[in-house]
Motif scaffolding. Structure first.
Motif, PDB file in Angstrom:
ATOM      1  N   SER A 137      79.425   5.168  26.951  1.00 22.32           N
ATOM      2  CA  SER A 137      78.679   4.088  27.582  1.00 22.32           C
ATOM      3  C   SER A 137      79.598   3.389  28.563  1.00 22.32           C
ATOM      4  O   SER A 137      79.061   2.758  29.467  1.00 22.32           O
ATOM      5  CB  SER A 137      78.144   3.225  26.660  1.00 22.32           C
ATOM      6  N   GLY A 138      80.900   3.800  28.588  1.00 21.96           N
ATOM      7  CA  GLY A 138      81.661   3.103  29.314  1.00 21.96           C
ATOM      8  C   GLY A 138      82.044   1.401  28.733  1.00 21.96           C
ATOM      9  O   GLY A 138      83.196   0.772  29.498  1.00 21.96           O
ATOM     10  N   LEU A 139      81.738   1.158  27.573  1.00 21.73           N
ATOM     11  CA  LEU A 139      81.735  -0.048  26.985  1.00 21.73           C
ATOM     12  C   LEU A 139      82.432   0.087  25.477  1.00 21.73           C
ATOM     13  O   LEU A 139      82.163   1.146  25.000  1.00 21.73           O
ATOM     14  CB  LEU A 139      80.581  -0.920  26.795  1.00 21.73           C
ATOM     15  N   SER A 140      83.152  -1.018  25.054  1.00 22.17           N
ATOM     16  CA  SER A 140      83.816  -0.898  23.738  1.00 22.17           C
ATOM     17  C   SER A 140      82.619  -1.286  22.756  1.00 22.17           C
ATOM     18  O   SER A 140      81.290  -1.789  23.255  1.00 22.17           O
ATOM     19  CB  SER A 140      84.904  -1.918  23.458  1.00 22.17           C
ATOM     20  N   VAL A 164      75.718  -4.235  11.920  1.00 24.11           N
ATOM     21  CA  VAL A 164      75.538  -4.138  13.172  1.00 24.11           C
ATOM     22  C   VAL A 164      76.608  -3.514  13.984  1.00 24.11           C
ATOM     23  O   VAL A 164      77.786  -3.717  13.676  1.00 24.11           O
ATOM     24  CB  VAL A 164      74.974  -5.450  13.746  1.00 24.11           C
ATOM     25  N   ILE A 165      76.110  -3.071  15.077  1.00 17.76           N
ATOM     26  CA  ILE A 165      77.323  -2.715  16.144  1.00 17.76           C
ATOM     27  C   ILE A 165      77.050  -3.406  17.552  1.00 17.76           C
ATOM     28  O   ILE A 165      75.790  -3.593  17.950  1.00 17.76           O
ATOM     29  CB  ILE A 165      76.930  -0.982  16.652  1.00 17.76           C
ATOM     30  N   VAL A 166      78.001  -4.051  17.997  1.00 13.53           N
ATOM     31  CA  VAL A 166      77.869  -5.213  18.930  1.00 13.53           C
ATOM     32  C   VAL A 166      78.671  -4.440  20.250  1.00 13.53           C
ATOM     33  O   VAL A 166      79.706  -4.167  20.179  1.00 13.53           O
ATOM     34  CB  VAL A 166      78.453  -6.620  18.833  1.00 13.53           C
ATOM     35  N   MET A 167      77.632  -4.203  21.309  1.00 13.41           N
ATOM     36  CA  MET A 167      78.438  -3.553  22.370  1.00 13.41           C
ATOM     37  C   MET A 167      78.986  -4.604  23.270  1.00 13.41           C
ATOM     38  O   MET A 167      78.711  -5.630  23.462  1.00 13.41           O
ATOM     39  CB  MET A 167      77.278  -3.141  23.360  1.00 13.41           C
ATOM     40  N   GLY A 168      80.230  -4.352  23.805  1.00 13.93           N
ATOM     41  CA  GLY A 168      81.180  -5.326  24.453  1.00 13.93           C
ATOM     42  C   GLY A 168      81.485  -4.994  25.840  1.00 13.93           C
ATOM     43  O   GLY A 168      80.693  -4.655  26.691  1.00 13.93           O
ATOM     44  N   ASN A 169      82.854  -5.058  26.074  1.00 17.66           N
ATOM     45  CA  ASN A 169      83.556  -4.981  27.473  1.00 17.66           C
ATOM     46  C   ASN A 169      83.599  -3.793  27.973  1.00 17.66           C
ATOM     47  O   ASN A 169      83.793  -2.740  26.931  1.00 17.66           O
ATOM     48  CB  ASN A 169      84.991  -5.617  27.513  1.00 17.66           C
ATOM     49  N   PRO A 170      83.554  -3.510  29.267  1.00 14.43           N
ATOM     50  CA  PRO A 170      84.027  -2.226  29.848  1.00 14.43           C
ATOM     51  C   PRO A 170      85.298  -1.472  29.372  1.00 14.43           C
ATOM     52  O   PRO A 170      86.311  -2.426  29.132  1.00 14.43           O
ATOM     53  CB  PRO A 170      83.982  -2.406  31.315  1.00 14.43           C
ATOM     54  N   ALA A 171      85.344  -0.339  28.998  1.00 13.22           N
ATOM     55  CA  ALA A 171      86.587   0.352  28.363  1.00 13.22           C
ATOM     56  C   ALA A 171      87.658  -0.054  29.322  1.00 13.22           C
ATOM     57  O   ALA A 171      87.790  -0.100  30.564  1.00 13.22           O
ATOM     58  CB  ALA A 171      86.422   1.771  28.673  1.00 13.22           C
ATOM     59  N   GLY A 172      89.023  -0.554  28.436  1.00 11.84           N
ATOM     60  CA  GLY A 172      90.095  -0.806  29.327  1.00 11.84           C
ATOM     61  C   GLY A 172      90.383  -2.227  29.773  1.00 11.84           C
ATOM     62  O   GLY A 172      91.150  -2.859  30.271  1.00 11.84           O
ATOM     63  N   THR A 173      89.353  -3.164  29.578  1.00 13.46           N
ATOM     64  CA  THR A 173      89.252  -4.349  29.875  1.00 13.46           C
ATOM     65  C   THR A 173      89.122  -5.287  28.315  1.00 13.46           C
ATOM     66  O   THR A 173      88.757  -5.017  27.503  1.00 13.46           O
ATOM     67  CB  THR A 173      88.113  -5.032  30.550  1.00 13.46           C
ATOM     68  N   THR A 174      89.565  -6.584  28.703  1.00 14.74           N
ATOM     69  CA  THR A 174      89.482  -7.370  27.510  1.00 14.74           C
ATOM     70  C   THR A 174      88.244  -8.377  27.540  1.00 14.74           C
ATOM     71  O   THR A 174      88.034  -9.296  26.769  1.00 14.74           O
ATOM     72  CB  THR A 174      90.684  -8.193  27.185  1.00 14.74           C
TER      73      THR A 174
END
Length: 181
Positions: free
Chosen positions: A151-154, A168-178
């Motif tokens: 997805s490109g996201l954590s 649950v799984i929570v979609m987060g930030n783009p890979a490599g970012t915080t």
């Protein structure tokens, strides 16, 4: 039900016990709920060790009432996730009763397009029954992957999501970012 050889146990019809019945699901490979479900009239459900469990039923997969479902050591909960609509774009284990995940592994497959902030309920646990234990190596808030399902996201996991006792799984930030600006 089933046996410990390398055969798949597939539940295609509702299985209902009239009185409290402890049930062990045995398989040397996979346990699939395709169009069936299991009701134990308040009996506990145990998966034998080293099985791969995959729910695909719309609605309740296992109704243990006041009982619980316990995964065995080395069991895998395998879920196909390709979107956010439950039972059509992602699999969800829907449980009535308690859930014990101690010793189980979470396996996710698929490809996902996400923008961040989406929540995927992978175990819908009715009422107030707690989730006991965690998936192996995945404590509360653990990062599943920095690029979850391409997805490109954590993505992170929570055992107190939804109504407070769902996984649950929570979609987060783009890979490599915080953080997302």
């Amino acid at each position: 039900f089933g046996d410990n050889t390398a055969r798949t146990l597939t539940v295609t019809q509702p299985i209902t016990r009239a009185s409290a019945t402890a049930v062990t699901l045995n398989s040397g490979s996979a346990i699939n709920f395709t169009t069936g479900s299991l009701t134990t009239a308040n009996g506990n459900v145990t998966l034998n060790p080293n099985s791969v469990f995959s729910p695909a039923t719309t609605g309740v997969d296992i109704n243990a009432g006041t009982g619980s479902i316990s995964f065995g050591t080395g069991d895998d909960l395998e879920l196909n996730i390709s979107g956010f609509a439950v039972d059509t774009q992602h699999q969800q284990l829907n449980i009535v009763g308690g859930v014990n995940l101690t010793g189980a592994d979470l396996l996710t497959v698929g490809n996902l397009t996400a923008s961040g902030g989406e929540v995927i309920t992978i175990i819908n646990n009715d009422g107030t029954d707690p989730v006991v234990g965690t998936f192996s190596s995945l404590s509360e808030g653990a990062i599943l992957s920095p690029n979850f399902l391409n997805s490109g996201l954590s993505a992170t996991i929570s055992y107190v999501g939804g109504t407070g006792n769902d996984v649950v799984i929570v979609m987060g930030n783009p890979a490599g970012t915080t953080s997302v600006a």
